[in-house]
Write an enzyme that holds these catalytic residues in place. Structure first.
Site, short mmCIF file in Angstrom:
data_model
loop_
_atom_site.label_atom_id
_atom_site.label_comp_id
_atom_site.label_asym_id
_atom_site.label_seq_id
_atom_site.Cartn_x
_atom_site.Cartn_y
_atom_site.Cartn_z
N GLU A 110 10.45 0.11 -10.23
CA GLU A 110 9.36 0.35 -9.28
C GLU A 110 9.30 1.81 -8.84
OE1 GLU A 110 10.06 -2.66 -6.22
OE2 GLU A 110 8.93 -4.12 -7.40
N ASP A 160 11.11 -12.70 -8.87
CA ASP A 160 11.28 -12.03 -7.58
C ASP A 160 11.22 -12.97 -6.39
OD1 ASP A 160 11.63 -9.98 -5.82
OD2 ASP A 160 9.65 -9.11 -6.05
N GLU A 215 10.09 -12.84 2.04
CA GLU A 215 8.91 -12.07 1.63
C GLU A 215 7.82 -12.97 1.03
OE1 GLU A 215 10.02 -9.10 -1.22
OE2 GLU A 215 7.96 -8.57 -1.71
O1 GCW Z 1 10.40 -7.92 -4.12
C1 GCW Z 1 10.11 -6.62 -4.40
C2 GCW Z 1 9.56 -6.10 -3.12
C3 GCW Z 1 9.82 -4.65 -2.89
C4 GCW Z 1 11.32 -4.41 -3.09
C5 GCW Z 1 11.69 -4.80 -4.51
C6 GCW Z 1 13.17 -4.68 -4.79
C7 GCW Z 1 12.79 -2.89 -2.01
O2 GCW Z 1 8.19 -6.38 -3.05
O3 GCW Z 1 9.41 -4.33 -1.59
O4 GCW Z 1 11.69 -3.08 -2.81
O5 GCW Z 1 11.36 -6.13 -4.72
O6 GCW Z 1 13.84 -5.69 -4.70
O7 GCW Z 1 13.63 -3.61 -5.09
#
Ligand code: GCW
Length: 706
Positions: A298, A371, A399
């Protein structure tokens, strides 16, 4: 007149100071309300004797006094009597005990009669072990267990039991729904908020022994001298409670704060920079835990930015902290927009590196391949890297599970993953045995969870978020505890031992995880939430900056059916599992409903195990999710006279939002998927009361936590 006013005022204040606002978590230490029990506890412990003096022993003494004075409604004596509770490390007690405590963190609690006197002894090989035993004893009393005849020998199954804070230096918490960061970087190191100590107590009470203070999307500033002073101040507060601090390190820190031209892990100057940085940190914080790293994920920098791989990066850092006993936790959360199936990338990238990491490196893997969804199959990396200690990463912050607004008890999710059998070394190669190090005989082992803590008065925003924090610690200590046992003890300590309260809240909690799966993503749907904020449904979304952030990438609904084909005919992600696991999921006719759309693109007419068509089953599941939330609300309402008004009302309001949201999810998803299935809603279910267009026009520009 004035007197009456004063009296009224003081009554009001007394009432205020007793308001239950959730701040005390599960450490409320209220007077035992069962008189028989109270009498028996008062008889068993009339005094305490804490042997030894140190910050940890002092913390133990303080906790015992606070706990026992509250629970027994007394002033506990601190000079030995006939019924003394003795706490101290094994070598200092000089008692002739037949049994020894286990390892550096295990504890022993024993009742003993000697020369006509009754003792309760809490002992361990280290002071931290004694602290864990202390909290255990207080838990026994808070949960109304007998304590006259104790014989408990307990030690943790997993060595590193960590929280990962996604807290930024400006106190904004990424995916945080409980206010801003509890770390006040501005006033540290000089101002030490009481909350830091209460945080330490709470964590120690459930065996958490480490915390990563800052976000994995890291800011290199945390590694500068003034910030390290702040980190050192926090370390001083946490140390007596057996908690080490760790930091998320930004891979490009040598450039950003070291003013080097590169952060290439094979460059000598870079290596020296990290070595010097490690030395500087350990001078300030001798027991510093180590670094957590998110690299090449990311947009974060990493070794691949220099044509190197994860081992080059991890090992370079591992070498820097090794002389001081530090460790590196390297995250496996990687995925690239080009990939046809995000599911597969972590496995593809990491399995070839097995055996190439230094022995002070752990690879931290999210529980599922995508995720933190309401339900994921386990990540195929578990069991696929025998030579590397793998750490579990769970997410407390919800989340994708309704964030700080929905009541979702996550222990069943954690257990489902820990109990999953990878078949890596034949049957019964559970994930629990991989992450505790036993399956492959690793010296280090760990479990971490993304924290749900903020500066809100009740710590977690939703009061029931506390239960997830609690469950994480308890399971990391002993993953054989059941979700039900953990819920029971949490309720007893947080609310009351009254069986009506315990049973009703337990029903609510135990139903909540399946409810969220059903009203958000039943039958194996995943990642169909709104982009960016991740709150609420948006299955139509198809214009994110990357395709693998789009719901349409995951559900693949079309005129024929719905779901992601991960069989040999599709992305073949199933290949990443051992044959025995693959076999469970490979055939759409035998694959369990829970994972069906994770692995198959299935026709709308597909006959489900229930006998319904897939479309009707989908309608059924969404409705079931909504109905479960109604039932949770109903159960809560009946507890009104048992629960203090503050907490009752808070939870009541949040449950109402959850119910509204569950309906929103159901309506949106069914209306949208109906545009493909072209099938009617079965008449016996509630019908959506808005159009799809209405929902598509809703905007949430300030949804939290992004
Ligand atoms: O789940 C995603 C999230 C990001 C997060 C990323 C991660 C810290 O949307 O906000 O960043 O994973 O786990 O690195």
């Amino acid at each position: 007149m004035r007197k009456t006013l004063l009296l009224l005022l003081s009554l009001c204040l007394a009432h205020l100071s007793h308001a239950e606002d959730g701040y005390n978590l599960w450490l409320r230490y209220k007077r035992i309300d069962d008189n028989k029990l109270l009498t028996s506890y008062r008889k068993t412990i009339t005094a305490i004797q804490v042997v030894g003096q140190s910050p940890t022993m002092d913390a133990i003494k303080k906790e015992l006094i606070l706990g026992l004075n509250g629970l027994l409604d007394t002033h506990i004596a601190t000079t030995p009597t006939n019924n003394t509770l003795i706490a101290g490390i094994h070598s200092a007690l000089k008692l002739n005990l037949e049994e020894k405590p286990d390892g550096p963190e295990g504890f022993l609690i024993i009742s003993k009669v000697s020369a006509g006197k009754h003792y309760t002894i809490i002992t361990a090989n280290t002071e931290t072990g004694v602290l864990y035993g202390t909290f255990h004893l207080l838990r026994l009393i808070q949960t109304h267990q007998p304590i006259e005849n104790l014989h408990i020998n307990s030690s943790p199954r997993v060595k590193l039991r960590l929280l990962n804070h996604w807290d930024n230096l400006n106190r904004y918490v990424e995916r945080g729904y409980a206010g801003i960061s509890i770390w006040n970087w501005h006033t540290l190191p000089d101002y030490i908020d009481d909350r830091y100590t209460d945080y330490a107590r709470a964590n120690a009470s459930i065996g958490i022994n480490g915390t990563v203070l800052n976000n994995v999307n890291a800011n290199a500033t945390i590694l500068t001298e003034p910030y390290l002073q702040k980190v050192a101040a926090l370390a001083r507060v946490l140390r007596p409670y057996g908690i080490k601090v760790y930091l998320s390190a930004r891979f490009s820190a040598p450039i950003e704060i070291g003013h080097l031209k590169t952060a290439d892990p094979l460059n000598d100057t870079v290596r020296q920079w990290w070595q010097a940085k490690a030395k500087e940190i350990y001078q300030l914080i001798p027991d510093f835990g180590g670094f957590l790293i998110k690299a090449n994920s990311e947009g974060q920098p990493g070794p691949q930015s220099y044509g190197r791989n994860h081992t080059d990066g991890a090992n370079m850092l591992a070498d820097a902290v090794a002389p001081f006993g530090g460790i590196i936790i390297w995250r496996a959360f990687v995925y690239a927009p080009q990939a046809k199936d995000r599911f597969k990338q972590a496995y593809d990238e990491f399995t070839p590196l097995d055996g190439k990491f230094r022995n002070n490196v752990l690879v931290q893997v999210k529980n599922g391949p995508i995720d933190f969804q309401p339900r994921e199959p386990f990540s195929p990396l578990f069991g696929a890297m025998p030579q590397t200690p793998l750490m579990m990463e769970f997410q407390l912050t919800q989340e994708y599970l309704g964030q700080g607004t929905h009541l979702v008890y996550e222990a069943p999710l954690f257990k489902e993953v820990l109990d999953a059998d990878t078949h890596a070394k034949g049957p019964n190669s559970t994930i629990a045995k991989i992450i505790d190090g036993s399956l492959y005989d690793h010296a280090v082992s760990g479990i971490a969870a993304v924290s749900n803590i903020g500066n809100e008065r009740n710590w977690t925003g939703h009061l029931f978020g506390q239960a997830n924090w609690y469950a994480l610690g308890r399971l990391a200590w002993d993953y054989n505890l059941s979700s039900e046992q953990i819920a029971t003890e949490w309720i007893q300590q947080t609310f009351s031992n009254n069986p009506t309260v315990v049973n009703s809240i337990k029903d609510i909690m135990l139903a909540s995880r399946e409810a969220v799966v059903n009203y958000m993503t039943p039958l194996g749907l995943h990642h169909i939430m709104g982009n960016g904020h991740h709150y609420g449904p948006a299955p139509w979304s198809n214009n994110a900056p990357r395709p693998d952030w789009d719901p349409v990438y995951y559900h693949k609904a079309d005129a024929k059916g719905i779901g992601f084909d991960r069989t040999t005919a599709g992305s073949n992600a199933l290949q990443q599992y051992r044959p025995a696991v693959r076999q469970l999921y490979a055939d759409s006719n035998t694959c369990s409903d829970q994972y069906l759309l994770w692995f198959h693109h299935v026709s709308w007419q597909h006959k489900m195990h229930s006998g319904r068509t897939l479309w009707n089953e989908l309608c059924h599941k969404y409705q079931e999710g909504v109905d479960t939330v109604s039932a949770m609300q109903h159960k809560w309402e009946q507890l009104k006279s048992y629960i203090d008004p503050e907490r009752f009302h808070q939870v009541q309001m949040l449950l109402a939002i959850q119910h509204k949201d569950a309906i929103w999810w159901r309506n949106v998803c069914l209306l949208y998927f109906q545009t493909f299935s072209k099938m009617p809603f079965p008449a016996n279910y509630e019908q959506p009361d808005h159009t799809l267009e209405y929902y598509q026009q809703q905007r949430f520009p300030y949804a939290p936590g992004n």
